[in-house]
Design a protein around this motif. Structure first.
Motif, PDB file in Angstrom:
ATOM      1  N   ARG A  29       0.857  -1.184   0.000  1.00  9.11           N
ATOM      2  CA  ARG A  29       0.000   0.000   0.000  1.00  9.11           C
ATOM      3  C   ARG A  29       0.891   1.231   0.000  1.00  9.11           C
ATOM      4  NH1 ARG A  29       0.014   2.388   4.766  1.00  9.11           N
ATOM      5  NH2 ARG A  29       0.703   1.234   6.583  1.00  9.11           N
ATOM      6  N   VAL A  30       0.353   2.311  -0.524  1.00  7.76           N
ATOM      7  CA  VAL A  30       1.084   3.576  -0.560  1.00  7.76           C
ATOM      8  C   VAL A  30       1.171   4.105   0.871  1.00  7.76           C
ATOM      9  CG1 VAL A  30       1.042   5.948  -1.430  1.00  7.76           C
ATOM     10  CG2 VAL A  30       0.328   4.063  -2.911  1.00  7.76           C
ATOM     11  N   PRO A  31       2.355   4.502   1.324  1.00  7.67           N
ATOM     12  CA  PRO A  31       2.487   4.969   2.703  1.00  7.67           C
ATOM     13  C   PRO A  31       1.786   6.305   2.948  1.00  7.67           C
ATOM     14  CG  PRO A  31       4.537   5.305   1.506  1.00  7.67           C
ATOM     15  CD  PRO A  31       3.623   4.554   0.601  1.00  7.67           C
ATOM     16  N   HIS A  32       1.359   6.498   4.173  1.00 11.35           N
ATOM     17  CA  HIS A  32       0.811   7.781   4.607  1.00 11.35           C
ATOM     18  C   HIS A  32       1.976   8.733   4.815  1.00 11.35           C
ATOM     19  CE1 HIS A  32      -3.131   6.025   5.102  1.00 11.35           C
ATOM     20  NE2 HIS A  32      -2.613   5.051   5.822  1.00 11.35           N
ATOM     21  N   PRO A  33       1.749  10.044   4.812  1.00 15.02           N
ATOM     22  CA  PRO A  33       2.856  10.987   5.059  1.00 15.02           C
ATOM     23  C   PRO A  33       3.604  10.646   6.350  1.00 15.02           C
ATOM     24  CG  PRO A  33       0.908  12.172   4.346  1.00 15.02           C
ATOM     25  CD  PRO A  33       0.487  10.731   4.565  1.00 15.02           C
ATOM     26  N   GLY A  34       4.909  10.582   6.255  1.00 16.94           N
ATOM     27  CA  GLY A  34       5.763  10.279   7.398  1.00 16.94           C
ATOM     28  C   GLY A  34       5.938   8.802   7.683  1.00 16.94           C
ATOM     29  N   GLU A  35       5.240   7.942   6.977  1.00 21.09           N
ATOM     30  CA  GLU A  35       5.292   6.507   7.198  1.00 21.09           C
ATOM     31  C   GLU A  35       6.276   5.862   6.212  1.00 21.09           C
ATOM     32  OE1 GLU A  35       2.036   2.923   7.689  1.00 21.09           O
ATOM     33  OE2 GLU A  35       1.640   4.494   6.229  1.00 21.09           O
ATOM     34  N   ASP A  36       6.831   4.733   6.609  1.00 21.08           N
ATOM     35  CA  ASP A  36       7.773   3.979   5.778  1.00 21.08           C
ATOM     36  C   ASP A  36       7.189   2.597   5.515  1.00 21.08           C
ATOM     37  OD1 ASP A  36      10.053   3.123   4.467  1.00 21.08           O
ATOM     38  OD2 ASP A  36      11.234   2.852   6.281  1.00 21.08           O
ATOM     39  N   VAL A  37       7.224   2.157   4.259  1.00 21.30           N
ATOM     40  CA  VAL A  37       6.797   0.802   3.918  1.00 21.30           C
ATOM     41  C   VAL A  37       7.894   0.161   3.074  1.00 21.30           C
ATOM     42  CG1 VAL A  37       4.323   1.350   3.977  1.00 21.30           C
ATOM     43  CG2 VAL A  37       5.558   1.489   1.821  1.00 21.30           C
ATOM     44  N   TYR A  38       7.925  -1.168   3.070  1.00 21.87           N
ATOM     45  CA  TYR A  38       8.884  -1.890   2.244  1.00 21.87           C
ATOM     46  C   TYR A  38       8.253  -2.249   0.903  1.00 21.87           C
ATOM     47  CZ  TYR A  38      12.116  -2.349   6.097  1.00 21.87           C
ATOM     48  OH  TYR A  38      12.994  -2.079   7.101  1.00 21.87           O
TER      49      TYR A  38
END
Length: 180
Positions: A29-38
């Motif tokens: 999923r596309v990350p929210h502002p300030g969030e990190d995803v792999y």
């Protein structure tokens, strides 16, 4: 402005569109502002206007990229792809700027989100197509003006006016006319 010279040509596809590098990233999923995803997967490919030129070369048709190529790692990748596919570069070379790129995030639902960076391909200037030779046998193109985006409103208008100089090889139209 002397934007086009006519040349003897058996018929080619001459692209005045932009060629950039696509950085494709598949995420859950596309990350929210300030969030990190792999990311699950990532790739790098030459894209945008290159895709049409690649397709016509696969059909055995000569192709020319009339847009700008910059100087730098993205431009080097584009130049190598053009050479590998036998696509001539008939446009200008920008010695000060690299070509742009696009980061494309694709999530698990196949929804795509884009972040694009403009480069040399958007900075042709008023004489950017002066040395492009077009011939009577070259393929005619319809440019959908309201489906294009310039680097600024002023540059968009200048690009549309420049494309109109290539009539009848380029016909400027709008999406309402195309969609009927």
């Amino acid at each position: 402005m002397n934007c086009a010279r006519y040349a003897d040509s058996p018929g080619r596809v001459v692209s005045f569109g932009q060629v950039i590098v696509d950085l494709t990233i598949r995420v859950g999923r596309v990350p929210h502002p300030g969030e990190d995803v792999y990311a699950d997967r990532a790739g790098v490919a030459v894209g945008a206007g290159f895709n049409a030129l690649y397709a016509v070369r696969r059909m055995g048709v000569d192709a020319v990229y009339a847009g700008a190529l910059g100087t730098g790692p993205w431009s080097d990748r584009i130049r190598a792809a053009l050479e590998r596919e036998g696509i001539a570069h008939g446009g200008v070379t920008d010695r000060e700027d690299d070509n742009g790129f696009c980061i494309a995030l694709t999530d698990a639902d196949a929804e795509r989100t884009f972040v694009s960076v403009r480069g040399a391909e958007t900075r042709l200037g008023p004489h950017g197509f002066d040395n492009v030779a077009v011939g009577a046998g070259d393929v005619a193109v319809r440019l959908v003006a309201d489906a294009c985006a310039g680097s600024s409103p002023e540059n968009h208008e200048m690009a549309i006016r420049t494309m109109e100089l290539f009539t009848p090889l380029i016909t400027v139209t709008d999406s309402a006319t195309i969609l009927g």
